[in-house]
Design a protein around this motif. Structure first.
Motif, PDB file in Angstrom:
ATOM      1  N   GLU A 162     101.658  69.357 -72.439  1.00 24.46           N
ATOM      2  CA  GLU A 162     101.015  70.601 -72.404  1.00 24.46           C
ATOM      3  C   GLU A 162     100.000  71.035 -71.415  1.00 24.46           C
ATOM      4  OE1 GLU A 162      97.718  71.380 -73.697  1.00 24.46           O
ATOM      5  OE2 GLU A 162      97.148  69.575 -73.947  1.00 24.46           O
ATOM      6  N   SER A 163      99.863  72.263 -71.069  1.00 20.37           N
ATOM      7  CA  SER A 163      98.784  72.698 -70.047  1.00 20.37           C
ATOM      8  C   SER A 163      98.404  74.159 -70.639  1.00 20.37           C
ATOM      9  CB  SER A 163      99.247  72.470 -68.670  1.00 20.37           C
ATOM     10  OG  SER A 163     100.402  73.696 -68.305  1.00 20.37           O
ATOM     11  N   GLY A 164      97.351  74.442 -69.728  1.00 20.88           N
ATOM     12  CA  GLY A 164      96.822  75.882 -69.928  1.00 20.88           C
ATOM     13  C   GLY A 164      95.355  75.841 -70.766  1.00 20.88           C
ATOM     14  N   ASP A 165      94.502  76.720 -70.194  1.00 20.71           N
ATOM     15  CA  ASP A 165      93.275  76.572 -70.477  1.00 20.71           C
ATOM     16  C   ASP A 165      93.003  78.051 -71.425  1.00 20.71           C
ATOM     17  OD1 ASP A 165      92.424  74.492 -69.531  1.00 20.71           O
ATOM     18  OD2 ASP A 165      91.889  75.109 -67.512  1.00 20.71           O
ATOM     19  N   SER A 166      93.861  78.899 -71.535  1.00 22.31           N
ATOM     20  CA  SER A 166      93.682  80.143 -72.253  1.00 22.31           C
ATOM     21  C   SER A 166      95.255  80.612 -72.783  1.00 22.31           C
ATOM     22  CB  SER A 166      93.126  81.244 -71.413  1.00 22.31           C
ATOM     23  OG  SER A 166      94.240  81.407 -70.197  1.00 22.31           O
ATOM     24  N   TYR A 167      95.173  81.284 -73.758  1.00 26.07           N
ATOM     25  CA  TYR A 167      96.344  81.662 -74.428  1.00 26.07           C
ATOM     26  C   TYR A 167      97.486  81.953 -73.579  1.00 26.07           C
ATOM     27  CZ  TYR A 167      99.491  83.169 -78.127  1.00 26.07           C
ATOM     28  OH  TYR A 167     100.786  83.323 -78.978  1.00 26.07           O
ATOM     29  N   GLU A 168      97.221  83.182 -72.598  1.00 26.94           N
ATOM     30  CA  GLU A 168      98.099  83.643 -71.768  1.00 26.94           C
ATOM     31  C   GLU A 168      98.596  82.561 -70.768  1.00 26.94           C
ATOM     32  OE1 GLU A 168      94.186  84.419 -70.010  1.00 26.94           O
ATOM     33  OE2 GLU A 168      94.968  84.709 -72.096  1.00 26.94           O
ATOM     34  N   GLN A 169      98.044  81.250 -70.654  1.00 21.96           N
ATOM     35  CA  GLN A 169      98.363  80.111 -69.760  1.00 21.96           C
ATOM     36  C   GLN A 169      99.110  79.175 -70.373  1.00 21.96           C
ATOM     37  OE1 GLN A 169      98.138  80.602 -66.257  1.00 21.96           O
ATOM     38  NE2 GLN A 169      97.770  82.582 -66.731  1.00 21.96           N
ATOM     39  N   LEU A 170      99.057  79.153 -71.609  1.00 21.34           N
ATOM     40  CA  LEU A 170      99.920  78.180 -72.438  1.00 21.34           C
ATOM     41  C   LEU A 170     101.169  77.724 -72.004  1.00 21.34           C
ATOM     42  CD1 LEU A 170      98.497  78.549 -76.081  1.00 21.34           C
ATOM     43  CD2 LEU A 170      97.701  76.969 -74.203  1.00 21.34           C
TER      44      LEU A 170
ATOM     45  N   ASP B 177     106.214  78.855 -72.750  1.00 22.75           N
ATOM     46  CA  ASP B 177     105.450  79.151 -71.428  1.00 22.75           C
ATOM     47  C   ASP B 177     104.825  80.709 -71.567  1.00 22.75           C
ATOM     48  OD1 ASP B 177     104.633  79.983 -69.088  1.00 22.75           O
ATOM     49  OD2 ASP B 177     106.298  79.180 -67.715  1.00 22.75           O
ATOM     50  N   HIS B 178     103.702  80.844 -72.098  1.00 22.73           N
ATOM     51  CA  HIS B 178     103.113  82.040 -72.390  1.00 22.73           C
ATOM     52  C   HIS B 178     102.859  82.795 -71.100  1.00 22.73           C
ATOM     53  CE1 HIS B 178     101.795  81.060 -76.633  1.00 22.73           C
ATOM     54  NE2 HIS B 178     102.725  80.492 -76.336  1.00 22.73           N
ATOM     55  N   ARG B 179     103.080  82.396 -69.980  1.00 18.74           N
ATOM     56  CA  ARG B 179     102.805  83.058 -68.768  1.00 18.74           C
ATOM     57  C   ARG B 179     103.973  84.064 -68.433  1.00 18.74           C
ATOM     58  NH1 ARG B 179     102.679  78.773 -64.067  1.00 18.74           N
ATOM     59  NH2 ARG B 179     104.680  78.558 -65.180  1.00 18.74           N
ATOM     60  N   LYS B 180     105.266  83.631 -69.047  1.00 17.66           N
ATOM     61  CA  LYS B 180     106.336  84.680 -69.088  1.00 17.66           C
ATOM     62  C   LYS B 180     106.298  86.107 -69.703  1.00 17.66           C
ATOM     63  CE  LYS B 180     109.997  81.324 -68.609  1.00 17.66           C
ATOM     64  NZ  LYS B 180     111.204  80.688 -69.227  1.00 17.66           N
ATOM     65  N   LEU B 181     105.284  86.263 -70.584  1.00 15.69           N
ATOM     66  CA  LEU B 181     104.833  87.307 -71.269  1.00 15.69           C
ATOM     67  C   LEU B 181     104.010  88.462 -70.504  1.00 15.69           C
ATOM     68  CD1 LEU B 181     104.223  85.999 -74.922  1.00 15.69           C
ATOM     69  CD2 LEU B 181     106.232  87.231 -74.190  1.00 15.69           C
ATOM     70  N   ALA B 182     103.369  87.863 -69.348  1.00 15.75           N
ATOM     71  CA  ALA B 182     102.504  88.642 -68.606  1.00 15.75           C
ATOM     72  C   ALA B 182     101.545  89.357 -69.279  1.00 15.75           C
ATOM     73  CB  ALA B 182     103.457  89.676 -67.686  1.00 15.75           C
ATOM     74  N   GLY B 183     100.860  88.776 -70.130  1.00 18.36           N
ATOM     75  CA  GLY B 183      99.702  89.101 -70.811  1.00 18.36           C
ATOM     76  C   GLY B 183      99.941  90.058 -71.935  1.00 18.36           C
ATOM     77  N   VAL B 184     101.249  90.319 -72.162  1.00 13.82           N
ATOM     78  CA  VAL B 184     101.524  91.163 -73.099  1.00 13.82           C
ATOM     79  C   VAL B 184     102.098  90.677 -74.528  1.00 13.82           C
ATOM     80  CG1 VAL B 184     103.125  93.446 -73.552  1.00 13.82           C
ATOM     81  CG2 VAL B 184     102.457  93.002 -71.077  1.00 13.82           C
ATOM     82  N   TYR B 185     101.401  90.963 -75.434  1.00 12.93           N
ATOM     83  CA  TYR B 185     101.533  90.231 -76.960  1.00 12.93           C
ATOM     84  C   TYR B 185     102.020  91.377 -77.838  1.00 12.93           C
ATOM     85  CZ  TYR B 185      99.446  86.755 -74.174  1.00 12.93           C
ATOM     86  OH  TYR B 185      99.226  85.645 -72.942  1.00 12.93           O
TER      87      TYR B 185
END
Length: 157
Positions: free
Chosen positions: A74-82, A149-157
């Motif tokens: 795993e990687s990412g330091d914030s939710y939108e980067q997980l 890959d939460h980056r795929k959501l482009a910050g929209v949850y």
């Protein structure tokens, strides 16, 4: 399309993630039936990962008893980067000293930044050859994969 489907990595993305990351967390089942977690260096291998460990280690004992593991990268330091991949794996032991030596060299070369086909320095080869008789190789082949890959959501949850 569900959010789960939106963040799932493609098989190519999973393999690229394996290649980009450096540490796996391996869960095996201990003698008390509790999970035993251990971080390990690894290298991508045949759609899964390969590593080595001391033959007398707790993880090796656990995996001999039940050659199955759950692996997390795993990687990412914030939710939108997980980002991450968790997979259940069948574990194959490699005990041939020459093959374990090759696996150890592949690991050390990867973490030294060398390309997979770069020749290993003689000092490294000698060091690994001295370590290999005490170690076993582990090849972990995924039987079930979950990825995100939460980056795929482009910050929209």
């Amino acid at each position: 399309m569900s959010r789960r489907d939106q963040i799932r990595m493609t098989p190519d993305e999973v393999q690229a993630f394996f290649a980009a990351q450096k540490v796996i967390n391996v869960a095996s089942i201990g003698p008390d039936n509790r999970p035993h977690l251990a971080p390990l260096w690894y290298y991508p291998h045949e759609g899964g990962v390969a590593t080595w460990t001391y033959g007398s280690s707790q993880k090796a004992k656990n995996l001999r008893r039940l050659p199955e593991a759950t692996v997390l990268i795993e990687s990412g330091d914030s939710y939108e980067q997980l980002r991450g991949v968790s997979f259940e794996a069948a574990v194959e032991f490699v005990e041939d000293t020459e093959q374990v030596t090759r696996m150890g060299i592949a690991l050390m070369q990867r973490y030294a930044g060398a390309a997979p086909d770069d020749p290993a320095p003689a000092e490294l080869q000698a060091f690994i050859a001295g370590q290999a008789p005490k170690r076993v190789g582990l090849i972990m082949r995924p039987t079930k994969i979950a990825s995100w890959d939460h980056r795929k959501l482009a910050g929209v949850y």
